[in-house]
Design a protein around this motif. Structure first.
Motif, PDB file in Angstrom:
ATOM      1  N   LEU A  90       8.476 -34.328 -45.642  1.00 12.87           N
ATOM      2  CA  LEU A  90       8.794 -35.487 -44.962  1.00 12.87           C
ATOM      3  C   LEU A  90       7.040 -36.155 -44.144  1.00 12.87           C
ATOM      4  O   LEU A  90       6.446 -37.772 -45.089  1.00 12.87           O
ATOM      5  CB  LEU A  90       9.726 -36.039 -43.945  1.00 12.87           C
ATOM      6  CG  LEU A  90      10.963 -35.294 -44.867  1.00 12.87           C
ATOM      7  CD1 LEU A  90      11.995 -35.470 -43.464  1.00 12.87           C
ATOM      8  CD2 LEU A  90      11.401 -36.277 -45.273  1.00 12.87           C
ATOM      9  N   ALA A  91       6.799 -35.404 -43.192  1.00 13.31           N
ATOM     10  CA  ALA A  91       5.055 -35.780 -42.905  1.00 13.31           C
ATOM     11  C   ALA A  91       4.519 -35.856 -44.419  1.00 13.31           C
ATOM     12  O   ALA A  91       3.732 -36.842 -44.054  1.00 13.31           O
ATOM     13  CB  ALA A  91       5.063 -34.852 -42.002  1.00 13.31           C
ATOM     14  N   VAL A  92       4.543 -34.659 -45.336  1.00 11.21           N
ATOM     15  CA  VAL A  92       3.261 -35.677 -46.095  1.00 11.21           C
ATOM     16  C   VAL A  92       3.729 -36.416 -46.968  1.00 11.21           C
ATOM     17  O   VAL A  92       3.202 -37.230 -46.851  1.00 11.21           O
ATOM     18  CB  VAL A  92       3.492 -34.557 -47.347  1.00 11.21           C
ATOM     19  CG1 VAL A  92       2.859 -34.554 -48.477  1.00 11.21           C
ATOM     20  CG2 VAL A  92       3.338 -33.078 -47.150  1.00 11.21           C
ATOM     21  N   GLY A  93       4.309 -36.502 -47.111  1.00  8.55           N
ATOM     22  CA  GLY A  93       5.640 -38.180 -47.714  1.00  8.55           C
ATOM     23  C   GLY A  93       5.041 -39.781 -47.297  1.00  8.55           C
ATOM     24  O   GLY A  93       4.554 -40.821 -47.802  1.00  8.55           O
ATOM     25  N   LEU A  94       4.997 -39.300 -45.672  1.00  6.09           N
ATOM     26  CA  LEU A  94       4.910 -40.665 -45.353  1.00  6.09           C
ATOM     27  C   LEU A  94       3.296 -41.173 -44.863  1.00  6.09           C
ATOM     28  O   LEU A  94       3.205 -42.195 -44.728  1.00  6.09           O
ATOM     29  CB  LEU A  94       5.254 -40.276 -43.188  1.00  6.09           C
ATOM     30  CG  LEU A  94       7.351 -40.561 -43.408  1.00  6.09           C
ATOM     31  CD1 LEU A  94       8.003 -39.954 -42.437  1.00  6.09           C
ATOM     32  CD2 LEU A  94       7.586 -42.038 -43.754  1.00  6.09           C
ATOM     33  N   GLY A  95       2.570 -39.746 -44.105  1.00  9.01           N
ATOM     34  CA  GLY A  95       1.162 -39.760 -44.847  1.00  9.01           C
ATOM     35  C   GLY A  95       0.552 -40.081 -45.909  1.00  9.01           C
ATOM     36  O   GLY A  95      -0.958 -41.134 -45.712  1.00  9.01           O
ATOM     37  N   TRP A  96       0.746 -39.531 -46.885  1.00 14.04           N
ATOM     38  CA  TRP A  96       0.177 -38.820 -47.883  1.00 14.04           C
ATOM     39  C   TRP A  96      -1.145 -40.848 -47.969  1.00 14.04           C
ATOM     40  O   TRP A  96      -0.419 -41.696 -48.280  1.00 14.04           O
ATOM     41  CB  TRP A  96       0.790 -38.807 -49.010  1.00 14.04           C
ATOM     42  CG  TRP A  96       0.032 -38.186 -49.629  1.00 14.04           C
ATOM     43  CD1 TRP A  96      -0.617 -38.946 -51.426  1.00 14.04           C
ATOM     44  CD2 TRP A  96      -0.457 -36.814 -49.961  1.00 14.04           C
ATOM     45  NE1 TRP A  96      -1.030 -38.184 -52.441  1.00 14.04           N
ATOM     46  CE2 TRP A  96      -0.872 -37.351 -51.589  1.00 14.04           C
ATOM     47  CE3 TRP A  96      -0.711 -35.894 -49.830  1.00 14.04           C
ATOM     48  CZ2 TRP A  96      -2.129 -35.772 -52.068  1.00 14.04           C
ATOM     49  CZ3 TRP A  96      -1.210 -34.146 -49.867  1.00 14.04           C
ATOM     50  CH2 TRP A  96      -0.966 -34.302 -50.964  1.00 14.04           C
ATOM     51  N   PRO A  97      -2.462 -40.777 -48.429  1.00 16.13           N
ATOM     52  CA  PRO A  97      -2.716 -39.444 -48.366  1.00 16.13           C
ATOM     53  C   PRO A  97      -3.474 -37.919 -47.134  1.00 16.13           C
ATOM     54  O   PRO A  97      -4.104 -37.083 -47.468  1.00 16.13           O
ATOM     55  CB  PRO A  97      -4.554 -39.009 -49.651  1.00 16.13           C
ATOM     56  CG  PRO A  97      -4.472 -40.748 -49.217  1.00 16.13           C
ATOM     57  CD  PRO A  97      -3.104 -41.532 -48.533  1.00 16.13           C
ATOM     58  N   GLN A  98      -3.443 -38.760 -45.955  1.00 16.14           N
ATOM     59  CA  GLN A  98      -3.770 -38.158 -44.786  1.00 16.14           C
ATOM     60  C   GLN A  98      -2.635 -37.683 -44.275  1.00 16.14           C
ATOM     61  O   GLN A  98      -1.736 -37.921 -44.819  1.00 16.14           O
ATOM     62  CB  GLN A  98      -3.565 -39.996 -43.629  1.00 16.14           C
ATOM     63  CG  GLN A  98      -5.010 -39.689 -42.927  1.00 16.14           C
ATOM     64  CD  GLN A  98      -5.589 -40.627 -43.811  1.00 16.14           C
ATOM     65  OE1 GLN A  98      -5.592 -41.799 -44.614  1.00 16.14           O
ATOM     66  NE2 GLN A  98      -6.636 -40.803 -44.539  1.00 16.14           N
ATOM     67  N   ARG A  99      -2.795 -36.523 -43.843  1.00 18.35           N
ATOM     68  CA  ARG A  99      -1.746 -35.490 -42.766  1.00 18.35           C
ATOM     69  C   ARG A  99      -1.284 -35.969 -41.890  1.00 18.35           C
ATOM     70  O   ARG A  99      -2.223 -36.697 -40.860  1.00 18.35           O
ATOM     71  CB  ARG A  99      -2.659 -34.170 -43.030  1.00 18.35           C
ATOM     72  CG  ARG A  99      -2.951 -33.302 -44.190  1.00 18.35           C
ATOM     73  CD  ARG A  99      -2.555 -32.760 -44.684  1.00 18.35           C
ATOM     74  NE  ARG A  99      -2.790 -31.906 -46.030  1.00 18.35           N
ATOM     75  CZ  ARG A  99      -1.186 -31.415 -46.707  1.00 18.35           C
ATOM     76  NH1 ARG A  99      -0.260 -31.396 -46.503  1.00 18.35           N
ATOM     77  NH2 ARG A  99      -2.709 -31.142 -47.789  1.00 18.35           N
ATOM     78  N   ILE A 100      -0.213 -36.162 -40.754  1.00 18.79           N
ATOM     79  CA  ILE A 100       0.158 -36.517 -40.384  1.00 18.79           C
ATOM     80  C   ILE A 100       0.915 -35.163 -39.288  1.00 18.79           C
ATOM     81  O   ILE A 100       1.035 -34.188 -40.202  1.00 18.79           O
ATOM     82  CB  ILE A 100       0.698 -37.977 -39.932  1.00 18.79           C
ATOM     83  CG1 ILE A 100       2.085 -37.827 -40.365  1.00 18.79           C
ATOM     84  CG2 ILE A 100       0.251 -38.580 -40.556  1.00 18.79           C
ATOM     85  CD1 ILE A 100       3.129 -39.188 -40.967  1.00 18.79           C
ATOM     86  N   ALA A 101       0.955 -35.493 -38.035  1.00 18.67           N
ATOM     87  CA  ALA A 101       1.756 -34.819 -37.600  1.00 18.67           C
ATOM     88  C   ALA A 101       3.591 -34.485 -38.025  1.00 18.67           C
ATOM     89  O   ALA A 101       3.873 -36.016 -37.306  1.00 18.67           O
ATOM     90  CB  ALA A 101       1.478 -34.607 -36.198  1.00 18.67           C
ATOM     91  N   SER A 102       3.799 -33.265 -37.522  1.00 19.40           N
ATOM     92  CA  SER A 102       5.512 -33.198 -37.611  1.00 19.40           C
ATOM     93  C   SER A 102       6.362 -32.478 -37.015  1.00 19.40           C
ATOM     94  O   SER A 102       7.280 -32.830 -36.984  1.00 19.40           O
ATOM     95  CB  SER A 102       5.486 -32.132 -39.175  1.00 19.40           C
ATOM     96  OG  SER A 102       4.884 -30.920 -39.350  1.00 19.40           O
TER      97      SER A 102
END
Ligand code: NAD
Ligand code: MG
Length: 387
Positions: free
Chosen positions: A268-280
């Protein structure tokens, strides 16, 4: 600020999505929350996340939702019914849609998000199995970016980030609670045993699908649509540790994999932040702490025929995947209610596929008609088996 609609907010994926969103108050906001019929659970989420809109699919829950929001002093607008949901998903109330309704019930809202060009975080695999070509085409013409949330497909999505085509993909499967069991041993398993997944915490329907390996079968069809690969380039391997989420082979002999703890917040963090990496909120993988071993084995197709049924339905094409999915949803629901046994699930799916030869499926109406007929046939069969 990215405004996110979470469909299936009260479920396992919905809860994980809200957990990730709440970690990023400066960039993410849950603007629409939708659930099936649990008004109290939806109200509790509204008190926490203060969305602009809340939707209960079951129209009988409307008054309770509206009054509950008012009593809590919230500005959240109440809505009910699936048409209201589809309209909100398409409107500018959200930029991103987390499609996490369970089953074919998720198709209309998923299609609405695709047509409206939203960033579509797709967990609802049944919509791809039922109407994959139409959904992919709707996303293409609508300009929607689909980011798969199913952990295997999210892994493959990450491995394919540089744009090179896959020569083959390998979907990993935990093997579920009955890995290593024979068909005879499966005859008397209970719903409680089937939903007790060894590695993942998930809703009841997908947990039963994982126990029967139908989940992996649905995922093979899902991968076929998402990545444009034929069945011959899709393989399934059982990987009991559930740390390697899938693998991709390339033409040069390289194989890339994505690893991580079995927690859907990463995808879900990949989907929400893409193409950035965000904390999950998910801890880093420590392979030694996880036992230091990664094992792989071939699936047992004799004990778990659902996987073969899914490959066959995909190869047959047309309405066959829709029939497979509908028969499975009805059979799993009857199994969870204690009306039929575990082995009756693949038996019912096979019988209904036999009874409904695949027809060309060029329109949504054809597919929805096949879905409805498959459900009626499955229910008739269940009534026979149960009596
Ligand atoms: P769940 O049973 O925990 O939650 C389902 C959600 O859908 C609930 O919020 C429910 O209120 C809502 N819902 C049900 N019928 C609805 C309707 N007609 N209209 C609107 N909302 C409705 O299920 P889950 O495990 O979160 O799975 C959701 C989807 O994500 C499924 O398609 C599943 O295959 C997929 N998925 C789940 C996981 C997981 O880890 N749970 C992993 C991969 C994919
Ligand atoms: Mg999966």
């Amino acid at each position: 600020m990215q405004r996110v609609a979470v469909l299936g907010a009260t479920g396992s994926i919905g809860t994980s999505a809200l957990d990730v969103i709440a970690r990023h108050p400066d960039s993410l906001r849950a603007s629409v929350l939708a659930a099936g019929n649990k008004v109290d659970a939806l109200l509790a989420l509204c008190r926490l996340h203060h969305p602009e809109h809340a939707v209960i699919a079951d129209t009988a829950g409307y008054a309770a939702l509206r009054d509950g929001l008012r009593a809590a002093g919230l500005q959240t607008q109440a809505h009910a019914g699936s048409a209201a949901l589809d309209a909100l998903v398409a409107a500018d109330a959200c930029d991103t849609v987390v499609a996490a309704i369970v089953g074919a019930a998720g198709l209309p809202s998923t299609l609405a998000a695709a047509r409206a060009g939203k960033r579509l975080l797709l967990a609802n695999k049944e919509s791809l199995v039922l109407a994959g070509e139409l959904l992919i085409e709707a996303a293409r013409t609508g300009g929607a970016r689909i980011i798969p949330i199913d952990s295997e497909h999210n892994a493959i999505f990450q491995c394919l980030a540089d744009g090179n085509p896959a020569a083959r993909i390998t979907l990993t499967a935990s093997g579920g609670p009955f890995r290593g069991w024979t068909r005879a041993q499966l005859a008397n398993v209970t719903p409680a045993q089937a939903v007790a997944h060894p590695k993942w915490s998930m809703g009841p329907k997908i947990s039963v699908d994982s126990a029967s390996l139908m989940n992996k079968g649905l995922e093979v069809i899902e991968a076929h649509h998402l990545f444009g690969l034929p069945g011959a380039q899709i393989r399934v391997l059982v990987h009991p540790q559930s740390l390697v989420h899938s693998l991709v082979d390339f033409v040069d002999g390289s194989t890339l994999a994505q690893l991580g703890l079995p927690d859907m917040r990463t995808a879900l963090a990949v989907g929400l932040g893409w193409p950035q990496r965000i904390a999950s909120g998910v801890a880093a993988l420590d392979l030694l702490a996880q036992g230091g071993k990664l094992e792989f084995e071939a699936p047992d197709l004799a004990a778990f025929p659902c996987l073969t049924l899914a490959f066959a339905a995909m190869a047959a094409g047309g309405t066959a995947p829709a029939v497979l999915n509908a028969a499975n949803e009805e059979a799993v629901s009857a199994f969870l209610q204690g009306r039929i046994g575990f082995l009756d699930i693949p038996d019912a799916v096979a019988a209904v596929l036999d009874a409904m030869p695949p027809a060309p499926a060029d329109t949504l109406d054809t597919l929805l008609d096949a879905d409805a007929r498959a459900r009626a046939l499955t229910q008739a069969r269940i009534a026979q088996v149960a009596s």
